[in-house]
Design a protein around this motif. Structure first.
Motif, PDB file in Angstrom:
ATOM      1  N   TYR A 215      17.219  -1.064 -10.544  1.00 38.90           N
ATOM      2  CA  TYR A 215      15.908  -0.443 -10.338  1.00 38.90           C
ATOM      3  C   TYR A 215      14.781  -1.366 -10.780  1.00 38.90           C
ATOM      4  CZ  TYR A 215      12.173   3.045 -10.613  1.00 38.90           C
ATOM      5  OH  TYR A 215      10.993   3.729 -10.466  1.00 38.90           O
ATOM      6  N   LYS A 217      14.272  -4.488 -10.473  1.00 42.64           N
ATOM      7  CA  LYS A 217      13.772  -5.463  -9.502  1.00 42.64           C
ATOM      8  C   LYS A 217      13.571  -4.855  -8.115  1.00 42.64           C
ATOM      9  CE  LYS A 217      14.471  -9.811  -9.998  1.00 42.64           C
ATOM     10  NZ  LYS A 217      15.110 -11.146  -9.889  1.00 42.64           N
ATOM     11  N   ARG A 218      13.892  -3.575  -7.969  1.00 45.19           N
ATOM     12  CA  ARG A 218      13.857  -2.980  -6.631  1.00 45.19           C
ATOM     13  C   ARG A 218      12.428  -2.662  -6.209  1.00 45.19           C
ATOM     14  NH1 ARG A 218      15.709   2.926  -6.352  1.00 45.19           N
ATOM     15  NH2 ARG A 218      13.508   3.282  -5.930  1.00 45.19           N
ATOM     16  N   ARG A 219      12.166  -2.701  -4.884  1.00 47.76           N
ATOM     17  CA  ARG A 219      10.877  -2.193  -4.433  1.00 47.76           C
ATOM     18  C   ARG A 219      10.917  -0.674  -4.519  1.00 47.76           C
ATOM     19  NH1 ARG A 219      14.018  -2.560  -0.145  1.00 47.76           N
ATOM     20  NH2 ARG A 219      13.671  -1.267   1.692  1.00 47.76           N
ATOM     21  N   TYR A 220       9.732  -0.053  -4.521  1.00 46.74           N
ATOM     22  CA  TYR A 220       9.694   1.385  -4.774  1.00 46.74           C
ATOM     23  C   TYR A 220      10.351   2.197  -3.657  1.00 46.74           C
ATOM     24  CZ  TYR A 220       6.865   1.554  -9.015  1.00 46.74           C
ATOM     25  OH  TYR A 220       6.427   1.477 -10.307  1.00 46.74           O
ATOM     26  N   LEU A 221       9.839   2.032  -2.431  1.00 44.77           N
ATOM     27  CA  LEU A 221      10.331   2.898  -1.358  1.00 44.77           C
ATOM     28  C   LEU A 221      11.639   2.367  -0.789  1.00 44.77           C
ATOM     29  CD1 LEU A 221       7.473   4.217   0.912  1.00 44.77           C
ATOM     30  CD2 LEU A 221       8.881   5.446  -0.711  1.00 44.77           C
ATOM     31  N   VAL A 222      12.551   3.279  -0.524  1.00 53.10           N
ATOM     32  CA  VAL A 222      13.832   2.894   0.057  1.00 53.10           C
ATOM     33  C   VAL A 222      13.968   3.561   1.418  1.00 53.10           C
ATOM     34  CG1 VAL A 222      16.335   3.003  -0.207  1.00 53.10           C
ATOM     35  CG2 VAL A 222      14.888   2.739  -2.216  1.00 53.10           C
TER      36      VAL A 222
END
Lengths: 229, 519
Positions: A215, A217-222
């Motif tokens: 989470y 490093k993840r971008r917000y929207l999936v």
């Protein structure tokens, strides 16, 4: 073999438990991945969970790293660095003691909560109750092993026997004789701790492996796309 | 430009009678399971009122949605990633609502009604569905329905605290309206953005927001992230659940259960094409009152040949484009501007929109000589019983101008149609003032008042036949395969002993009797 029971406990039993730990973890994630959750009961009770959970988790993480240091860093290394045994011991007592105490306070609150709060208790499974009680026991054993033994048997140094045996487990040549003269409280702590490893993957404890590191490093929207022909 | 299609809904609050049919059919379909008793994927609230969960609109308390940080960029109100790690929020989520904020689900002890004859009439006591203990009922779903007991709770409605107009609670001056609520399937979904496990996602093909039950690890950040409080936590499976927009039905071109069963025919479902690249900058608009208009800018004109070409290139199916061109949502939201998003100030870009209600003013006004003097609607709406700034605080982040414009338009349309049906004269130039023509007023009337099934629901089939592997789709619909998720999965007691319950078939046979549903 002069001590068949001791031999079994300190050479066979650890591998049974660690084997169960690895086997269970693989089975759980390979065949029942959907069953891995944090199993939170925050929806049902919040106030005591806040105190208990934060105390316990912060404490147990400190204690975890303390055990890593205690078992995996040999005495010769710290001796080579010129750290006197007394300093090391004091540091371990203070840091481990603080972590252990935090974990103990947290677990006392959580255990009390699990048995006294009607909503939490009625929605608990037997496994939840066992996990709660055994964590409480292992923390109490660990703290009393550290403090009672260092008061009554100050000459005992676990780094000269217990830790060596612990490392030996990892290269499959445990010498059970090293464990013979270890005080009973330490023995009980190790025995019980191994048992917890044994049932770890079959209980709610497995959520420790679900730590959502990605989470960060993840971008917000999936978005998810259905594969199309 | 990055074109995506979004299935969205408009609810015409003017016609909502607050019958709760949508909630009940939704519950029968999705949440009549152990662990999900307290969940209402769809619920109808009486406004003004505290809602479900209590005071959900109070984001100072629940800390849902987005706000702008000091640099003017979007950030979850619940905290940045760093903040969540530093404060150990994974161990304890400080903003999460508790069960009592919703209500403790209960049933009644019906068995005592059939006990042997006694001196006194037997009473079925309320029994918690969670613990099985008898309970005193203090709060439940729709406790303040139709303003019941609202003199006690109404002042806790966060919208009332926000507006200037004084709200009167005495009977003569009271007002109320109904607000059916479901998941907004936001373009900038904060629940998806909060999910640490990546279990929540927006479907690329239609924008429906779903929870992957396999991947959910129960960290509960989605619950706090959602400002509408429309993600729930199942205490039995320990996973999050939410409105699915009845995606198995949508994929077949059918409307959601709540829409299908709406007796007032207030719900509209259609496709909106939007530019995903513009969402972020629109949501970062500093002025809350402009957020509604910024969201409109994100939507694309489906009749623009350039948009159509780009959509085809982006792989959007022709059926989807055609549905977007006939979309009732596009007509109401973009062309006529009579529908508004719910709380755009949460910066979520919600996709379930509402036509504001007009009824109380029209009742007050229709008795007079209104057809000959349509100008009267302007002062009348400004003094409407439901204050316009209350509606604006619900629907436009406080922008009263656009709400008034919509109400003027709706009122003028009614007057025009009334004159037409009654054979009276009507000065059509009056329609200009509300930006209508005679044709468009008639078309709007057909859409809103007649509300034919095929006008309300323009839903393209999902073309599952193109899905690569239909075998992998097997069993992905519904909760049956998950332990304890099934309609009547075995409830285990604490010692792992299974307590047999009715099977799905038995429950079905019991309630669906002779072609009618029984309670």
């Amino acid at each position: 073999m002069a001590h068949p029971v001791q031999w079994f406990i300190w050479t066979v039993y650890p591998y049974l438990m660690l084997g169960s730990f690895i086997f269970g973890t693989i089975i759980r994630f390979a065949f029942y991945p959907a069953s891995v959750t944090a199993k939170s009961s925050e929806l049902l009770e919040k106030r005591r969970l806040m105190r208990g959970s934060i105390f316990f988790h912060v404490g147990i993480i400190m204690v975890f790293f303390g055990h890593i240091v205690g078992i995996f860093i040999p005495k010769v290394w710290t001796d080579a660095l010129g750290i006197p045994n007394e300093v090391y011991h004091m540091f371990a007592l203070v840091a481990g003691g603080l972590g252990g105490l935090a974990a103990l306070i947290g677990m006392l609150i959580l255990t009390y909560r699990r048995f006294s709060d009607v909503r939490v208790h009625m929605t608990s499974t037997l496994s939840d109750l066992i996990v709660n009680v055994s964590l409480l026991i292992i923390i109490i054993l660990g703290l009393s092993a550290t403090f009672i033994v260092s008061a009554t048997q100050p000459e005992f140094n676990y780094r000269e026997n217990l830790s060596i045996w612990g490392r030996q487990l990892f290269y499959f040549r445990p010498n059970y004789l090293l464990m013979l003269n270890v005080p009973l409280l330490f023995k009980a702590h190790v025995f019980f701790g191994l048992a917890i490893f044994g049932f770890f993957p079959y209980t709610r404890l497995v959520h420790a492996f679900a730590l959502p590191i990605r989470y960060i490093k993840r971008r917000y929207l999936v978005y998810r796309k259905r594969p199309q022909l | 430009m990055k074109i995506k299609a979004q299935i969205s809904m408009v609810l015409n609050l003017d016609k909502c009678i607050g019958c709760h049919t949508c909630s009940v059919t939704c519950k029968n379909t999705w949440t009549n399971r152990p662990g999900a008793e307290y969940m209402w994927f769809n619920n109808v609230e009486t406004k003004p009122g505290v809602g479900y969960p209590k005071g959900w609109e109070d984001e100072d308390h629940y800390r849902g949605g987005w706000h702008l940080n000091q640099k003017g960029h979007l950030e979850l109100v619940a905290g940045s990633k760093l903040n969540k790690i530093a404060l150990g929020k994974i161990f304890y989520n400080p903003d999460m609502p508790e069960l009592d904020d919703y209500y403790e689900p209960w049933t009644y002890d019906y068995q005592t009604l059939f006990s042997p004859e006694k001196k006194h009439q037997p009473v079925a006591r309320a029994k918690s569905q969670l613990t099985g203990q008898p309970m005193d009922l203090k709060w439940g779903p729709n406790w303040d329905d139709d303003l019941a007991g609202s003199s006690e709770t109404m002042q806790d409605d966060p919208n009332i605290k926000k507006i200037q107009t004084e709200i009167k609670t005495n009977f003569e001056d009271a007002f109320m309206m109904y607000l059916p609520r479901l998941c907004e399937h936001c373009l900038n979904a904060p629940c998806v953005s909060s999910c640490p496990s990546g279990a929540m996602y927006k479907r690329d093909e239609d924008g429906i927001v779903l929870v992957d039950q396999e991947k959910c690890r129960g960290w509960r950040f989605c619950m706090t992230g959602c400002p509408y409080k429309k993600v729930y936590f199942n205490w039995k499976t320990n996973k999050a659940e939410k409105c699915t927009f009845c995606y198995p039905r949508i994929e077949e071109g059918l409307p959601t259960v709540c829409s299908e069963t709406c007796v007032g025919r207030i719900r509209y479902i259609g496709v909106i094409l939007y530019d995903a690249d513009k969402v972020r900058s629109a949501a970062e608009e500093p002025d809350e009152q402009k957020l509604y208009e910024r969201q409109l800018e994100v939507f694309l004109d489906p009749n623009d040949p350039e948009v159509v070409a780009a959509a085809q290139e982006a792989g959007i199916h022709d059926d989807m484009i055609e549905a977007a061109q006939n979309s009732p949502i596009y007509k109401m939201a973009v062309e006529e501007k009579i529908a508004f998003p719910l709380h755009p100030e949460y910066r979520t870009m919600p996709m379930v929109w509402y036509v504001p209600p007009l009824s109380p003013i029209m009742n007050y006004f229709e008795g007079k000589d209104s057809i000959h003097n349509p100008e009267m609607i302007f002062p009348a709406i400004d003094e409407m019983r439901i204050p316009v700034d209350y509606l604006a605080s619900l629907l436009t982040g406080g922008n009263t101008t656009v709400v008034k414009a919509a109400l003027y338009k709706l009122a003028m349309m009614r007057l025009y149609m009334r004159a037409k049906t009654a054979g009276k004269d009507f000065d059509e130039s009056k329609l200009d003032r509300v930006n209508l023509t005679a044709d468009r007023a008639t078309a709007l009337y057909r859409l809103l008042a007649i509300a034919k099934y095929q006008d309300r629901f323009v839903i393209p089939k999902s073309h599952k036949e193109y899905a690569e592997d239909t075998f992998s789709e097997q069993g992905t619909v519904g909760y049956e395969s998950c332990d304890g998720c099934g309609l009547a999965g075995d409830r285990q007691d604490r010692f792992g002993k299974k307590q047999p319950q009715k099977t799905s078939e038995e429950i079905y046979a019991e309630s669906f009797y002779g072609g009618i549903w029984r309670d």
